[in-house]
Design a protein around this motif. Sequence first.
Motif, PDB file in Angstrom:
ATOM      1  N   SER A   1       0.837  -1.193   0.000  1.00 35.60           N
ATOM      2  CA  SER A   1       0.000   0.000   0.000  1.00 35.60           C
ATOM      3  C   SER A   1       0.872   1.243   0.000  1.00 35.60           C
ATOM      4  O   SER A   1       2.046   1.198   0.400  1.00 35.60           O
ATOM      5  CB  SER A   1      -0.933   0.011   1.215  1.00 35.60           C
ATOM      6  OG  SER A   1      -0.197   0.018   2.424  1.00 35.60           O
ATOM      7  N   LEU A   2       0.291   2.382  -0.447  1.00 31.33           N
ATOM      8  CA  LEU A   2       1.027   3.635  -0.557  1.00 31.33           C
ATOM      9  C   LEU A   2       0.496   4.718   0.392  1.00 31.33           C
ATOM     10  O   LEU A   2       1.245   5.490   0.941  1.00 31.33           O
ATOM     11  CB  LEU A   2       0.986   4.154  -1.992  1.00 31.33           C
ATOM     12  CG  LEU A   2       1.700   3.274  -3.028  1.00 31.33           C
ATOM     13  CD1 LEU A   2       1.494   3.839  -4.424  1.00 31.33           C
ATOM     14  CD2 LEU A   2       3.180   3.191  -2.716  1.00 31.33           C
ATOM     15  N   ASN A   3      -0.818   4.815   0.543  1.00 31.71           N
ATOM     16  CA  ASN A   3      -1.439   5.729   1.503  1.00 31.71           C
ATOM     17  C   ASN A   3      -0.931   7.165   1.401  1.00 31.71           C
ATOM     18  O   ASN A   3      -0.266   7.678   2.314  1.00 31.71           O
ATOM     19  CB  ASN A   3      -1.199   5.222   2.936  1.00 31.71           C
ATOM     20  CG  ASN A   3      -1.727   3.813   3.135  1.00 31.71           C
ATOM     21  OD1 ASN A   3      -2.902   3.607   3.295  1.00 31.71           O
ATOM     22  ND2 ASN A   3      -0.824   2.839   3.109  1.00 31.71           N
ATOM     23  N   PRO A   4      -1.215   7.879   0.297  1.00 26.17           N
ATOM     24  CA  PRO A   4      -0.775   9.270   0.175  1.00 26.17           C
ATOM     25  C   PRO A   4      -1.625  10.206   1.046  1.00 26.17           C
ATOM     26  O   PRO A   4      -2.841  10.052   1.154  1.00 26.17           O
ATOM     27  CB  PRO A   4      -0.986   9.576  -1.308  1.00 26.17           C
ATOM     28  CG  PRO A   4      -2.082   8.644  -1.731  1.00 26.17           C
ATOM     29  CD  PRO A   4      -1.905   7.393  -0.903  1.00 26.17           C
ATOM     30  N   ILE A   5      -0.965  11.170   1.693  1.00 20.75           N
ATOM     31  CA  ILE A   5      -1.645  12.152   2.535  1.00 20.75           C
ATOM     32  C   ILE A   5      -1.192  13.540   2.101  1.00 20.75           C
ATOM     33  O   ILE A   5       0.000  13.856   2.175  1.00 20.75           O
ATOM     34  CB  ILE A   5      -1.318  11.951   4.026  1.00 20.75           C
ATOM     35  CG1 ILE A   5      -1.698  10.536   4.475  1.00 20.75           C
ATOM     36  CG2 ILE A   5      -2.010  13.000   4.885  1.00 20.75           C
ATOM     37  CD1 ILE A   5      -1.236  10.210   5.888  1.00 20.75           C
ATOM     38  N   PRO A   6      -2.097  14.405   1.622  1.00 17.94           N
ATOM     39  CA  PRO A   6      -1.686  15.756   1.218  1.00 17.94           C
ATOM     40  C   PRO A   6      -1.462  16.660   2.424  1.00 17.94           C
ATOM     41  O   PRO A   6      -2.191  16.597   3.409  1.00 17.94           O
ATOM     42  CB  PRO A   6      -2.879  16.236   0.385  1.00 17.94           C
ATOM     43  CG  PRO A   6      -4.054  15.492   0.949  1.00 17.94           C
ATOM     44  CD  PRO A   6      -3.532  14.155   1.381  1.00 17.94           C
ATOM     45  N   PHE A   7      -0.427  17.484   2.345  1.00 15.89           N
ATOM     46  CA  PHE A   7      -0.119  18.480   3.367  1.00 15.89           C
ATOM     47  C   PHE A   7      -0.187  19.865   2.714  1.00 15.89           C
ATOM     48  O   PHE A   7       0.413  20.083   1.660  1.00 15.89           O
ATOM     49  CB  PHE A   7       1.290  18.284   3.920  1.00 15.89           C
ATOM     50  CG  PHE A   7       1.373  17.347   5.089  1.00 15.89           C
ATOM     51  CD1 PHE A   7       1.862  17.787   6.304  1.00 15.89           C
ATOM     52  CD2 PHE A   7       0.969  16.022   4.985  1.00 15.89           C
ATOM     53  CE1 PHE A   7       1.959  16.924   7.398  1.00 15.89           C
ATOM     54  CE2 PHE A   7       1.064  15.158   6.053  1.00 15.89           C
ATOM     55  CZ  PHE A   7       1.560  15.623   7.271  1.00 15.89           C
ATOM     56  N   LEU A   8      -0.907  20.776   3.320  1.00 16.04           N
ATOM     57  CA  LEU A   8      -0.941  22.165   2.859  1.00 16.04           C
ATOM     58  C   LEU A   8      -0.777  23.055   4.084  1.00 16.04           C
ATOM     59  O   LEU A   8      -1.615  23.049   4.985  1.00 16.04           O
ATOM     60  CB  LEU A   8      -2.265  22.475   2.154  1.00 16.04           C
ATOM     61  CG  LEU A   8      -2.349  23.834   1.464  1.00 16.04           C
ATOM     62  CD1 LEU A   8      -1.320  23.923   0.332  1.00 16.04           C
ATOM     63  CD2 LEU A   8      -3.753  24.075   0.914  1.00 16.04           C
ATOM     64  N   GLN A   9       0.326  23.809   4.137  1.00 15.55           N
ATOM     65  CA  GLN A   9       0.641  24.610   5.323  1.00 15.55           C
ATOM     66  C   GLN A   9       0.760  26.082   4.958  1.00 15.55           C
ATOM     67  O   GLN A   9       1.427  26.441   3.983  1.00 15.55           O
ATOM     68  CB  GLN A   9       1.944  24.105   5.953  1.00 15.55           C
ATOM     69  CG  GLN A   9       1.832  22.666   6.437  1.00 15.55           C
ATOM     70  CD  GLN A   9       3.152  22.097   6.932  1.00 15.55           C
ATOM     71  OE1 GLN A   9       4.214  22.513   6.496  1.00 15.55           O
ATOM     72  NE2 GLN A   9       3.074  21.144   7.853  1.00 15.55           N
ATOM     73  N   SER A  10       0.111  26.921   5.735  1.00 19.17           N
ATOM     74  CA  SER A  10       0.088  28.362   5.487  1.00 19.17           C
ATOM     75  C   SER A  10       1.378  29.024   5.949  1.00 19.17           C
ATOM     76  O   SER A  10       2.176  28.445   6.696  1.00 19.17           O
ATOM     77  CB  SER A  10      -1.093  28.993   6.227  1.00 19.17           C
ATOM     78  OG  SER A  10      -0.864  28.943   7.635  1.00 19.17           O
TER      79      SER A  10
END
Length: 295
Positions: free
Chosen positions: A223-232
Amino acid sequence: MTEQKRLTTEDFSNVWKDNKNTLASGLKVDFVEHLLKQRLSQEWIDAKQRVIQIMKFDQFDNSQEIKILDIGCGLGIDLMLVAEEAMRLDKTVSIIGLDQNSTMIEEAKKLYESKKVNLSSNVSIKINHGDILQMEFDDKTFDIVRSDITLQHVDLSKALMEIKRVLKVNGRLIALEGGAGGIYSPDEILIKTYDSVLPSRRDGATGIRLQFMLPKMNFDIKSLNPIPFLQSGHFLASQDKDWIKIRGMGELLVTKGVLTEDESKDFQRRYIEACETNQILAASIIFIIEAVKCK
């Protein structure tokens, strides 16, 4: 055509090694504060919980001792999370945390000493100082090797060879590593400078590279399980007290001859201003990769 000089991945990795947390100028990087603040984002909290789920302790027989190695164990917080999950499921586990940074080892041991009274008798934890490229463990020792934002700091091919060596057949590597990403801002000079001086990320960074390298090394990616991160920008500012990290990077740029001192100061000023006015975003993808060592 001569390519403009850039910093290398090794330039950033070296600072994590013993006695390298102080730059030539005397500027000290507080790794403890850095790692604690890193964990404040909800995305990071969710990612850590997801790693625990992917370890799948419930699939092990209750009579089995599960042997786990955490490379780059840092402050030791993840060792405690693993122990808590093992106790929740009434599993017997032997956990070893390994790190090359003496400060991290000291912090991890202090945390363990403060928490060990709460651990059940079926949980064993050891914290060792060592190099993951030359691990002092026998072949085929561990059921699980886990790595959280560690492989990006070392020679990836050598690290994977060592991980493969110490894993049992059908043992699993669970790696949380960053993939492609970057920063974005309306300050075009800031972005142009940022893109021109950092190590090229055309290879997609460690989270992407693992997806190509592991099958070639006889691992089966489950499995790869991508998680997006967006930081201000405001969040980035909160992660860098007194702007130590950006100042350290600025010094490195000058020391390595990548930018002049005036260019470096302008880059730092623009970055700090963009963060303080929330005119910058950092975007990335974190991959939690689960891979099984084949026969």
